[in-house]
Scaffold this active site. Structure first.
Site, PDB file in Angstrom:
ATOM      1  N   CYS A   1       0.820  -1.213   0.000  1.00 52.05           N
ATOM      2  CA  CYS A   1       0.000   0.000   0.000  1.00 52.05           C
ATOM      3  C   CYS A   1       0.850   1.258   0.000  1.00 52.05           C
ATOM      4  O   CYS A   1       0.665   2.149  -0.835  1.00 52.05           O
ATOM      5  CB  CYS A   1      -0.943  -0.004   1.205  1.00 52.05           C
ATOM      6  SG  CYS A   1      -1.926   1.488   1.352  1.00 52.05           S
TER       7      CYS A   1
ATOM      8  N   CYS B   1      -1.593   1.775  -2.909  1.00 52.81           N
ATOM      9  CA  CYS B   1      -2.578   2.824  -2.668  1.00 52.81           C
ATOM     10  C   CYS B   1      -1.995   4.232  -2.656  1.00 52.81           C
ATOM     11  O   CYS B   1      -2.501   5.131  -3.339  1.00 52.81           O
ATOM     12  CB  CYS B   1      -3.279   2.596  -1.331  1.00 52.81           C
ATOM     13  SG  CYS B   1      -3.606   0.880  -0.900  1.00 52.81           S
TER      14      CYS B   1
ATOM     15  N   LYS C   1      -0.082   5.422  -5.963  1.00 49.52           N
ATOM     16  CA  LYS C   1      -1.092   5.412  -7.026  1.00 49.52           C
ATOM     17  C   LYS C   1      -2.027   6.601  -6.898  1.00 49.52           C
ATOM     18  O   LYS C   1      -2.317   7.289  -7.878  1.00 49.52           O
ATOM     19  CB  LYS C   1      -1.876   4.117  -6.970  1.00 49.52           C
ATOM     20  CG  LYS C   1      -3.098   4.063  -7.860  1.00 49.52           C
ATOM     21  CD  LYS C   1      -4.095   3.036  -7.380  1.00 49.52           C
ATOM     22  CE  LYS C   1      -4.750   3.460  -6.084  1.00 49.52           C
ATOM     23  NZ  LYS C   1      -5.671   2.426  -5.542  1.00 49.52           N
TER      24      LYS C   1
ATOM     25  N   TYR D   1      -9.536  -3.594 -10.738  1.00 47.33           N
ATOM     26  CA  TYR D   1      -9.366  -2.202 -10.302  1.00 47.33           C
ATOM     27  C   TYR D   1      -7.950  -1.689 -10.547  1.00 47.33           C
ATOM     28  O   TYR D   1      -7.767  -0.515 -10.918  1.00 47.33           O
ATOM     29  CB  TYR D   1      -9.796  -2.031  -8.844  1.00 47.33           C
ATOM     30  CG  TYR D   1      -8.847  -2.580  -7.808  1.00 47.33           C
ATOM     31  CD1 TYR D   1      -7.885  -1.782  -7.220  1.00 47.33           C
ATOM     32  CD2 TYR D   1      -8.940  -3.909  -7.395  1.00 47.33           C
ATOM     33  CE1 TYR D   1      -7.023  -2.270  -6.273  1.00 47.33           C
ATOM     34  CE2 TYR D   1      -8.075  -4.413  -6.441  1.00 47.33           C
ATOM     35  CZ  TYR D   1      -7.115  -3.587  -5.878  1.00 47.33           C
ATOM     36  OH  TYR D   1      -6.253  -4.097  -4.932  1.00 47.33           O
TER      37      TYR D   1
ATOM     38  N   GLU E   1      -7.358   1.578 -12.917  1.00 43.76           N
ATOM     39  CA  GLU E   1      -6.753   2.761 -12.286  1.00 43.76           C
ATOM     40  C   GLU E   1      -5.478   3.163 -13.012  1.00 43.76           C
ATOM     41  O   GLU E   1      -5.262   4.355 -13.309  1.00 43.76           O
ATOM     42  CB  GLU E   1      -6.463   2.471 -10.818  1.00 43.76           C
ATOM     43  CG  GLU E   1      -7.710   2.386  -9.959  1.00 43.76           C
ATOM     44  CD  GLU E   1      -7.432   1.953  -8.540  1.00 43.76           C
ATOM     45  OE1 GLU E   1      -8.313   2.172  -7.690  1.00 43.76           O
ATOM     46  OE2 GLU E   1      -6.339   1.387  -8.274  1.00 43.76           O
TER      47      GLU E   1
ATOM     48  N   HIS F   1     -27.895  20.434  -0.628  1.00 46.23           N
ATOM     49  CA  HIS F   1     -28.123  20.891  -1.996  1.00 46.23           C
ATOM     50  C   HIS F   1     -27.258  22.116  -2.310  1.00 46.23           C
ATOM     51  O   HIS F   1     -27.102  22.987  -1.459  1.00 46.23           O
ATOM     52  CB  HIS F   1     -29.603  21.256  -2.170  1.00 46.23           C
ATOM     53  CG  HIS F   1     -29.971  21.616  -3.561  1.00 46.23           C
ATOM     54  ND1 HIS F   1     -30.080  20.680  -4.567  1.00 46.23           N
ATOM     55  CD2 HIS F   1     -30.240  22.816  -4.117  1.00 46.23           C
ATOM     56  CE1 HIS F   1     -30.417  21.279  -5.684  1.00 46.23           C
ATOM     57  NE2 HIS F   1     -30.520  22.585  -5.439  1.00 46.23           N
TER      58      HIS F   1
ATOM     59  N   GLU G   1     -26.749  14.144  -2.455  1.00 50.75           N
ATOM     60  CA  GLU G   1     -28.137  14.238  -2.005  1.00 50.75           C
ATOM     61  C   GLU G   1     -29.047  13.249  -2.730  1.00 50.75           C
ATOM     62  O   GLU G   1     -30.119  12.900  -2.233  1.00 50.75           O
ATOM     63  CB  GLU G   1     -28.665  15.660  -2.192  1.00 50.75           C
ATOM     64  CG  GLU G   1     -28.837  16.090  -3.642  1.00 50.75           C
ATOM     65  CD  GLU G   1     -29.399  17.500  -3.770  1.00 50.75           C
ATOM     66  OE1 GLU G   1     -30.415  17.806  -3.102  1.00 50.75           O
ATOM     67  OE2 GLU G   1     -28.807  18.296  -4.532  1.00 50.75           O
TER      68      GLU G   1
END
Length: 453
Positions: free
Chosen positions: A42, A47, A50, A176, A180, A434, A439
């Protein structure tokens, strides 16, 4: 019989370091060995570096869209060396933090490879060390396809050692990591072709996400080749030649194998300790992370259960509390939020529609719309998709899925609600913020369809 340590951890990744540190805090005598780099995949080749590169790619896209909002930005060529220096400095900083955390907790660290001699004894560099309990936390490693010339291709680790941006890139795989890498390289200025065996990317993810993702990827300039895998690689000078079915070829500057990772158990000497692994080489554990040898445990990517850094960290903490903190507990592998940092990103938590439907009837709510920013910028292919999977009987939210900007940040909060057992009515009575995309999760009122039965 007195042994050198109460606990010895093989592997200095996120899970192993958390386990070692918390165990030492509970008063245990703890040793940990790491043969490559502290922080594991990682921090060093996963992670963290990246995400830094993903961030870099996003700036280019924002510059392209800025004119629609009245900004005049002249986008020059990307400086790969400057990005690499900043990325590597951050990785180095985190390496130091991991080392300091262990030292501050009183853990004995070894910059060495550890292998089993027997079920209580390890060879750690040039030392022989004994421990009452041993934890295997050696992570995973990238693999290549078994095709002729595979040695000419790169693995995911190699992205972080490249000295310059390859202008023409082939990526093999549609998980993934593959997507990515494809997105960030395209965003930094490469032309990327993605080859994958399935008809849609991201096998295992929700079907609606899988179906709309190719539109977004194609709009970013990626060239997708579903149902196509390379048959061989060869070299033509400095270029790599990708050989495809039907004698077609593609010449690129770099070809990345992102076709899977396997548990890093090779040559650990597990057979000397009697530890069992499955057909893929992953360590077999029970619900307490114990192997078939009850004083030997395993966690993280080496068990190939849910290969996520926060999952390994949580498991390490729970195991430390169980073994030495007088607080036996387990971590749940259900309802774990996760993200895919494509462009746009994906956030998801809980069951897919197919998984939920297999359990019984469920109500499906889906919204797809163009977010405000892109109604102004007119950026094609940047629609957002948001989805809720709801148990029809209990009205509990079983799954939430999103493709769109900020989906990872949004899904962290949604994940809390799902873990707590929130119902659709809980969402309905929550007031939306909003104007935001988020939302929409609390304003979905019209059921799209019913699944299962």
């Amino acid at each position: 019989m007195s042994r050198d340590f109460d606990l010895f951890v093989i592997g200095g990744g996120s899970g192993g370091v958390r386990l070692a540190r918390i165990s030492a805090g509970h008063g245990a005598r703890v040793g940990v060995a790491e043969e490559r780099f502290w922080g594991g995949t990682c921090v060093n080749v996963g992670c963290v570096p990246k995400k830094i590169m993903v961030n870099a790619a996003e700036y280019g896209a924002w510059a392209d869209e800025a004119a629609a909002f009245g900004w005049t930005i002249e986008k020059g060529a990307h400086d790969w060396a400057k990005l690499a220096a900043a990325r590597d400095a951050e990785v180095s900083r985190l390496n130091g933090i991991y080392a300091r955390l262990l030292g501050g907790a009183g853990v004995t660290s070894f910059d060495a490879r550890a292998t089993f001699i027997d079920d209580h004894t390890l060879q750690v560099g040039d030392k022989t060390i004994t421990a009452d309990r041993i934890v295997i936390a050696t992570g995973g490693r990238a693999t290549r396809l078994t095709i002729p010339g595979a040695e000419h291709g790169l693995i995911s680790d190699d992205l972080f050692t490249l000295k310059a941006l390859p202008k023409r890139v082939a990526v093999f795989g549609a998980g993934y990591i593959a997507l990515e890498f494809a997105c960030l390289l395209q965003g930094l200025g490469a032309q990327v072709d993605v080859f994958y065996r399935a008809s849609l990317p991201l096998t295992g993810f929700d079907q609606d996400i899988r179906e709309v993702l190719p539109e977004a990827l194609t709009a970013n300039g990626l060239r997708l080749h579903p149902g196509v895998t390379p048959t061989a690689l060869s070299k033509n000078g400095e270029a790599t030649v990708v050989h495809l079915p039907g004698d077609a070829t593609l010449e690129v500057d770099a070809a990345f194998f992102c076709t899977g990772r396997v548990a890093n158990t090779r040559d650990l000497g597990l057979e000397k300790a009697g530890v069992e692994v499955n057909e893929k080489g992953a360590v077999i554990i029970d619900d307490d992370h114990a192997t078939n040898i009850k004083h030997i445990y395993a966690l993280g990517d080496v068990i190939d259960r849910m290969n996520l850094t926060p999952m390994a960290t949580a498991a390490g903490h729970a195991l430390a509390d169980t073994l030495f903190g007088n607080n036996p507990r387990k971590v749940s592998y259900e309802n774990v939020p996760t993200a895919v940092f494509t462009s746009p990103p994906i956030g998801t938590v809980g069951l897919t529609e197919a998984e939920a439907a297999a359990r019984g009837p469920c109500d499906i709510y889906v919204a797809r719309f163009t977010p405000m920013r892109h109604t102004i910028s007119k950026k094609e292919g940047r629609k957002t998709l948001m989805k809720l999977v709801v148990d029809q009987k209990t009205q509990k939210i079983l799954g939430a899925h999103m493709l769109g900007e900020d989906s990872a940040e949004i899904m962290q909060g949604i994940g809390i609600a799902v873990v707590m057992g929130a119902t659709k009515q809980d969402f309905d009575r929550t007031i939306g913020i909003h104007p935001t995309a988020a939302e929409e999760f609390v304003t979905l009122r019209t059921r799209t369809r019913v699944a299962g039965g």
